[in-house]
Design an enzyme around this catalytic site. Structure first.
Site, PDB file in Angstrom:
ATOM      1  N   ARG A 178       0.324  10.650   1.309  1.00  0.00           N
ATOM      2  CA  ARG A 178      -0.712   9.950   2.074  1.00  0.00           C
ATOM      3  C   ARG A 178      -1.966  10.814   2.131  1.00  0.00           C
ATOM      4  O   ARG A 178      -2.959  10.500   1.505  1.00  0.00           O
ATOM      5  CB  ARG A 178      -0.192   9.576   3.480  1.00  0.00           C
ATOM      6  CG  ARG A 178      -1.052   8.502   4.190  1.00  0.00           C
ATOM      7  CD  ARG A 178      -2.327   9.051   4.755  1.00  0.00           C
ATOM      8  NE  ARG A 178      -2.099  10.140   5.706  1.00  0.00           N
ATOM      9  CZ  ARG A 178      -3.056  10.950   6.121  1.00  0.00           C
ATOM     10  NH1 ARG A 178      -4.304  10.819   5.710  1.00  0.00           N
ATOM     11  NH2 ARG A 178      -2.773  11.931   6.968  1.00  0.00           N
ATOM     12  N   HIS A 187      -6.059  11.720  -0.963  1.00  0.00           N
ATOM     13  CA  HIS A 187      -7.479  12.102  -0.983  1.00  0.00           C
ATOM     14  C   HIS A 187      -7.781  13.052  -2.144  1.00  0.00           C
ATOM     15  O   HIS A 187      -8.861  13.010  -2.729  1.00  0.00           O
ATOM     16  CB  HIS A 187      -7.868  12.798   0.322  1.00  0.00           C
ATOM     17  CG  HIS A 187      -7.887  11.903   1.517  1.00  0.00           C
ATOM     18  ND1 HIS A 187      -8.730  10.822   1.636  1.00  0.00           N
ATOM     19  CD2 HIS A 187      -7.164  11.935   2.671  1.00  0.00           C
ATOM     20  CE1 HIS A 187      -8.533  10.226   2.801  1.00  0.00           C
ATOM     21  NE2 HIS A 187      -7.590  10.884   3.450  1.00  0.00           N
ATOM     22  N   SER A 226      -8.409  17.517  11.570  1.00  0.00           N
ATOM     23  CA  SER A 226      -8.873  16.847  10.347  1.00  0.00           C
ATOM     24  C   SER A 226      -9.919  17.655   9.594  1.00  0.00           C
ATOM     25  O   SER A 226     -10.053  17.516   8.376  1.00  0.00           O
ATOM     26  CB  SER A 226      -9.482  15.486  10.679  1.00  0.00           C
ATOM     27  OG  SER A 226      -8.723  14.792  11.621  1.00  0.00           O
TER      28      SER A 226
END
Length: 337
Positions: free
Chosen positions: A14, A18, A168
């Site tokens: 997941r 990116h 993040s």
């Protein structure tokens, strides 16, 4: 730390999306999921990098749909639970139901660290489906520990049974992590679990995860070879080796994880997942890690330095979901040259 077993939550399929612009093939997913399952991780998160229905012009189109990826992983997994990510406003409860039908049994409902109130419907619906329901407070460095704890309490009230501190931007250090976990532990029910999602932009992904566990954290996100946005997540095999040295119970096969990282995951990287000029700038400026590839594209298009774009995004306190602003910032910088 007592003898409790840590919950190992893999995010290679997941967050790792990116790193390769959401282009995993179904065979990639099957191979990685099987290797992780054989190594006995507890959960394997599968989705577009920006969660269910993230495939879009704003975030980047995926090679496959979320459901195809989830079904591919579910087909080969015997031990681990399949997890997925949902950002309210991108994914809906209908998407969540479809993911559950495809095989997802854990959902992490993710909001910006000050916007937990948008997660109520999705958390409540996940509980109705019988899913392991997790609240995921992104960009946790952008608010105070006390405010983060209030947001965590909201998610707990909606029905989340585990709340994550999510770095993040890979912008926090060990003291930042400790302060946030202490604040959460002070207000959450004793039975509510906590989790850590680290990024490695300041090379602190593993250290921050260790600090979290020392503060009572139950679940640890990590990925094979650190495969993830920016400089990647805490590298799973490195965290497990460090946890082993500390005598912590994790239940996974370190050598199987090392093999999977080097044999399956590293060869997929079209841009090395590492701390370098651009990814260090992410952590230093406190920018959302998944902005990296978008910024590099904009820098190439407009003849700019990706670092300059990233630093300006940090100054403007841009957050996940504002990917469209990257081009605006690039144009501003070009015009002000």
């Amino acid at each position: 730390m007592n003898d409790k077993k840590l919950y190992i939550s893999d995010v290679t399929l997941r967050d790792g999306m990116h790193a390769i612009r959401h282009q995993y093939s179904l065979e990639n997913v099957r191979q990685v999921a099987k290797a992780l399952d054989d190594a006995r991780v507890d959960s394997i998160e599968v989705a577009h990098g920006d969660g269910l229905q993230g495939s879009s012009f704003n975030y980047g189109f995926g090679a496959h749909s979320d459901l195809e990826w989830i079904e591919a992983a579910a087909d080969v997994v015997k031990h681990a639970k399949i997890a997925t990510l949902l950002l309210p406003g991108i994914g809906t409860i209908h998407d969540l139901k479809n993911a559950w039908q495809a095989g997802a049994r854990v959902v992490r409902v993710a909001t910006h660290c000050t916007e937990a109130d948008v997660s109520a419907q999705h958390i409540q619906y996940a509980r109705e489906l019988g899913m392991d329901t997790v609240g995921f407070l992104m960009m946790s460095h952008m608010t105070t520990p006390e405010n983060l704890a209030k947001q965590a309490k909201l998610m707990e009230g909606y029905g989340a049974t585990c709340i994550y501190v999510v770095d993040s931007g890979g912008a926090m250090n060990m003291s930042d992590i400790r302060d946030r976990f202490r604040a959460l532990k002070a207000v959450l029910k004793p039975e509510t679990q906590t989790g850590i999602h680290a990024h490695h932009n300041l090379s602190l992904g593993v250290a921050n995860s260790i600090a979290a566990v020392e503060e009572g954290c139950d679940r640890i996100d990590a990925s094979l070879a650190g495969m993830g946005a920016g400089a990647g997540n805490a590298p799973l095999e490195v965290f497990i080796a460090a946890a082993d040295k500390l005598g912590w119970q994790h239940g996974t096969d370190l050598y199987a994880l090392m093999d999977a990282a080097d044999d399956l995951v590293r060869p997929l990287q079209d841009r090395p997942v590492r701390v370098d000029r651009e990814t260090l700038a992410l952590g230093y400026a406190g920018v959302y890690s998944s902005f990296l590839r978008h910024c590099e594209t904009a820098a190439a298009r407009y003849g700019l330095s990706a670092v300059d774009i990233l630093v300006e995004l940090g100054k403007r306190r841009m957050v996940g979901g504002q990917e469209d602003m990257i081009v605006d910032v690039a144009l501003d910088l070009r015009n002000n040259k």
